[in-house]
Design an enzyme around this catalytic site. Structure first.
Site, PDB file in Angstrom:
ATOM      1  N   GLU A 116       0.839  -1.069   0.114  1.00 22.84           N
ATOM      2  CA  GLU A 116      -0.108   0.083   0.031  1.00 22.84           C
ATOM      3  C   GLU A 116       0.884   1.226   0.112  1.00 22.84           C
ATOM      4  O   GLU A 116       0.581   2.398  -0.809  1.00 22.84           O
ATOM      5  CB  GLU A 116      -0.911  -0.055   1.199  1.00 22.84           C
ATOM      6  CG  GLU A 116      -2.223  -0.984   0.951  1.00 22.84           C
ATOM      7  CD  GLU A 116      -3.070  -0.703  -0.223  1.00 22.84           C
ATOM      8  OE1 GLU A 116      -3.185   0.586  -0.657  1.00 22.84           O
ATOM      9  OE2 GLU A 116      -3.281  -1.720  -0.696  1.00 22.84           O
ATOM     10  N   SER A 202      19.002  -8.225  -8.538  1.00 20.73           N
ATOM     11  CA  SER A 202      18.036  -8.262  -9.376  1.00 20.73           C
ATOM     12  C   SER A 202      18.197  -9.079 -10.547  1.00 20.73           C
ATOM     13  O   SER A 202      17.421  -9.933 -11.221  1.00 20.73           O
ATOM     14  CB  SER A 202      17.622  -6.736 -10.087  1.00 20.73           C
ATOM     15  OG  SER A 202      17.001  -6.130  -9.154  1.00 20.73           O
ATOM     16  N   HIS A 331       3.073 -10.175  -9.584  1.00 17.61           N
ATOM     17  CA  HIS A 331       4.714 -10.162  -9.781  1.00 17.61           C
ATOM     18  C   HIS A 331       5.375  -9.134  -8.926  1.00 17.61           C
ATOM     19  O   HIS A 331       6.008  -9.594  -7.896  1.00 17.61           O
ATOM     20  CB  HIS A 331       5.253 -10.182 -10.913  1.00 17.61           C
ATOM     21  CG  HIS A 331       6.628  -9.890 -10.897  1.00 17.61           C
ATOM     22  ND1 HIS A 331       7.493 -11.166 -10.626  1.00 17.61           N
ATOM     23  CD2 HIS A 331       7.411  -9.072 -11.346  1.00 17.61           C
ATOM     24  CE1 HIS A 331       8.656 -10.974 -10.702  1.00 17.61           C
ATOM     25  NE2 HIS A 331       8.755  -9.625 -11.102  1.00 17.61           N
ATOM     26  N   SER A 332       5.108  -8.082  -8.782  1.00 16.01           N
ATOM     27  CA  SER A 332       5.538  -6.846  -8.000  1.00 16.01           C
ATOM     28  C   SER A 332       4.500  -5.743  -8.333  1.00 16.01           C
ATOM     29  O   SER A 332       3.517  -5.771  -8.903  1.00 16.01           O
ATOM     30  CB  SER A 332       6.856  -6.496  -8.768  1.00 16.01           C
ATOM     31  OG  SER A 332       6.833  -5.823  -9.686  1.00 16.01           O
TER      32      SER A 332
HETATM   33  C1  TPP Z   1      18.527 -11.649 -16.432  1.00 19.61           C
HETATM   34  C2  TPP Z   1      16.951 -11.153 -16.166  1.00 19.61           C
HETATM   35  N1  TPP Z   1      16.046 -11.479 -16.952  1.00 19.61           N
HETATM   36  C3  TPP Z   1      14.814 -10.765 -16.766  1.00 19.61           C
HETATM   37  C4  TPP Z   1      14.684 -10.399 -15.634  1.00 19.61           C
HETATM   38  C5  TPP Z   1      13.194  -9.706 -15.628  1.00 19.61           C
HETATM   39  N2  TPP Z   1      12.531 -10.570 -14.317  1.00 19.61           N
HETATM   40  C6  TPP Z   1      12.406 -10.102 -13.143  1.00 19.61           C
HETATM   41  S1  TPP Z   1      11.489 -11.153 -12.130  1.00 19.61           S
HETATM   42  C7  TPP Z   1      11.262 -12.396 -13.595  1.00 19.61           C
HETATM   43  C8  TPP Z   1      10.442 -13.560 -13.472  1.00 19.61           C
HETATM   44  C9  TPP Z   1      11.046 -14.711 -12.379  1.00 19.61           C
HETATM   45  O1  TPP Z   1      10.161 -15.452 -12.363  1.00 19.61           O
HETATM   46  P1  TPP Z   1      10.519 -16.649 -11.349  1.00 19.61           P
HETATM   47  O2  TPP Z   1      11.986 -16.984 -11.236  1.00 19.61           O
HETATM   48  O3  TPP Z   1       9.562 -17.579 -11.462  1.00 19.61           O
HETATM   49  O4  TPP Z   1      10.159 -15.985  -9.675  1.00 19.61           O
HETATM   50  P2  TPP Z   1       8.908 -15.384  -9.116  1.00 19.61           P
HETATM   51  O5  TPP Z   1       8.920 -13.904  -9.478  1.00 19.61           O
HETATM   52  O6  TPP Z   1       7.819 -16.174  -9.575  1.00 19.61           O
HETATM   53  O7  TPP Z   1       9.056 -15.556  -7.651  1.00 19.61           O
HETATM   54  C10 TPP Z   1      11.771 -11.639 -14.703  1.00 19.61           C
HETATM   55  C11 TPP Z   1      11.834 -12.140 -16.068  1.00 19.61           C
HETATM   56  C12 TPP Z   1      15.741 -10.084 -14.424  1.00 19.61           C
HETATM   57  N3  TPP Z   1      15.407  -9.454 -13.468  1.00 19.61           N
HETATM   58  N4  TPP Z   1      16.700 -10.631 -14.891  1.00 19.61           N
END
Ligand code: TPP
Ligand code: MG
Length: 442
Positions: A116, A202, A331-332
């Protein structure tokens, strides 16, 4: 060879080899390359290619993944909070179970408030852990507090279990002067040297090869500890995941690879992420001990992690755990999941299968919890979070000079020049910056 050995010695040698071939699963103990009788022909007729450990077949047969049975999901407690097989009950004390419940719900409360506060523009970003609390707390509770953790970003509960305080969480998310990372990282990029939790970064999967390397170090140090590497099923598609798993397997490192399979990688559902049987099926490919667990069952997660830790330490080898769960939140704060999944799907999981509700039912069945205790805890936990939130928000932001320090032991000339330019700029345009909310620059 038979010309070099006496008849008696050859017989003894052959017997030994025959025994090896019949009893050993390590087929690299090959039979001798001699022809003695028909039986010998059969024992010779195994593939001898390096790394092979199977048999020749004489009918063509493809392996169809969809025809194989799925890898089972280990569960201790059903959705009603009942232990299915009493012999699998971890038998945790009332005190431990209540701490588990309080940490899961505290995380939930903190998530709601920080989510929030991002929506109100008070922090820049946030990621919730809704639905995955059981994977965090169940696994963290099974570890030695000195085991080294490499997280992805959605594992705040692991830190909470280890004693990261609400103030520390809030200071990090607000980037306050009290933040351990000096306000240099995005919110949720926690880290704590004291709690043996490596700072989150990240880019996906970068923590995985680092975890294998750290575990190799632990193996050499023989310190009786293991490394735990959390990652998402989406991150498992990164090349780094393969490098990490294969290094850990071949170098026999004491590391638990803990996959949180929550069904999505941002908007990508697992159906588009992979076509095999989840992440667990890959464990065999790496020659890794593997288990799949119901991530919404905190007791199953606890037991599998505890057992995995034993294997890591006793046998010096990695273990892969795939915890099946569901990401209930977006997701975020940069995501709106209604664009790619139905609200019904989310509310199904939220109503029918959350780790928190399941543990609460268990505690109620045991007579350890009731509505009054729930009300009181909700009130207290919210109060604690709000206090930490207000304190962090009220603190000054770090001195902007800190943007330029700590990378080099002594600031090199070109970085010093940038710092000076920044200071001149901020001084010239001081009316445009909220300097009162920052620590003073020198
Ligand atoms: C190398 C890289 N590619 C893409 C991203 C963008 N990104 C951030 S989180 C995410 C999804 C990851 O999903 P998962 O591993 O299943 O974790 P969850 O968020 O479901 O916990 C992506 C594609 C990133 N941070 N780093
Ligand atoms: Mg995921």
């Amino acid at each position: 060879m038979n010309r070099l050995l006496s008849r008696k010695a050859f017989k003894a040698f052959f017997k030994l080899h025959e025994a090896c071939c019949l009893t050993s699963t390590q087929y690299f103990l090959k039979p001798p390359r001699v022809l003695v009788n028909k039986a010998q022909y059969i024992s010779e007729d195994r593939p001898e290619f390096p790394g092979s450990k199977s048999e020749f077949v004489h009918k063509l047969k493809f392996l169809w993944p969809e025809k194989m049975e799925g890898i089972p999901v280990y569960r201790v407690m059903n959705r009603k909070g009942e232990i299915v097989d009493p012999s699998e009950d971890p038998g945790l004390s009332k005190e431990t179970v209540i701490k588990m419940y309080k940490d899961m719900t505290m995380l939930n409360t903190m998530d709601r408030i920080l989510y929030e506060s991002q929506r109100q523009g008070r922090i820049s970003f946030y990621m919730t852990n809704f639905g995955e609390e059981g994977t965090h707390i169940g696994s963290a509770a099974a570890l030695n507090p000195k085991d080294l953790i490499f997280g992805q970003y959605r594992e705040a509960g692991v830190l909470m279990w280890r004693g990261f305080t609400l103030d520390q969480f809030m200071n990090q998310c607000y980037g306050s002067s009290e933040d351990l990372g000096k306000g240099r990282q995005m919110p949720v990029h926690y880290g704590s040297k004291d709690l043996h939790f490596v700072t989150i970064s990240s880019p996906l999967a970068t923590q995985m090869p680092q975890a294998s390397g750290a575990a190799y170090g632990f193996k050499r140090a023989q310190n009786g500890l293991c490394v735990v590497c959390y990652f998402g099923e989406g991150a498992a598609s990164e090349g780094d995941a393969h490098a990490a798993l294969n290094f850990a397997a071949t170098l026999e490192c004491p590391v638990i690879f803990f996959c949180r399979n929550n069904g999505y990688a941002i908007s990508t559902p697992t159906r588009d992420q992979y076509r095999g049987d989840g992440i667990a099926s890959r464990g065999f490919g790496y020659g890794m001990v593997t288990a799949r667990v119901d991530g919404n069952d905190i007791f199953a997660v606890y037991k599998v992690t505890k057992a995995a830790r034993e294997i890591c330490i006793q046998e010096n080898r990695p273990v892969l755990i795939e915890a099946m769960t569901y990401r209930i939140g977006h997701h975020s704060t940069s995501d709106d999941s209604s664009a790619y999944r139905s609200v019904d799907e989310v509310s199904h999981w939220n109503k029918e299968d959350t780790p928190i509700a399941r543990l609460r039912l268990y505690m109620i069945n045991k007579g350890w919890w009731n509505d009054d205790a729930e009300k009181e805890w909700k009130r207290d936990s919210k109060k604690k979070v709000m206090e930490a939130f207000a304190n962090a928000e009220g603190r000054k932001k770090p001195n902007p000079e800190m943007m330029f320090t700590d990378v080099y032991k002594e600031i090199p000339k070109h970085i010093q020049k940038q710092m000076d330019q920044m200071k001149q700029h901020v001084h010239a345009y001081k009316d445009h910056y909220p300097l009162d909310s920052y620590q003073k620059m020198g």
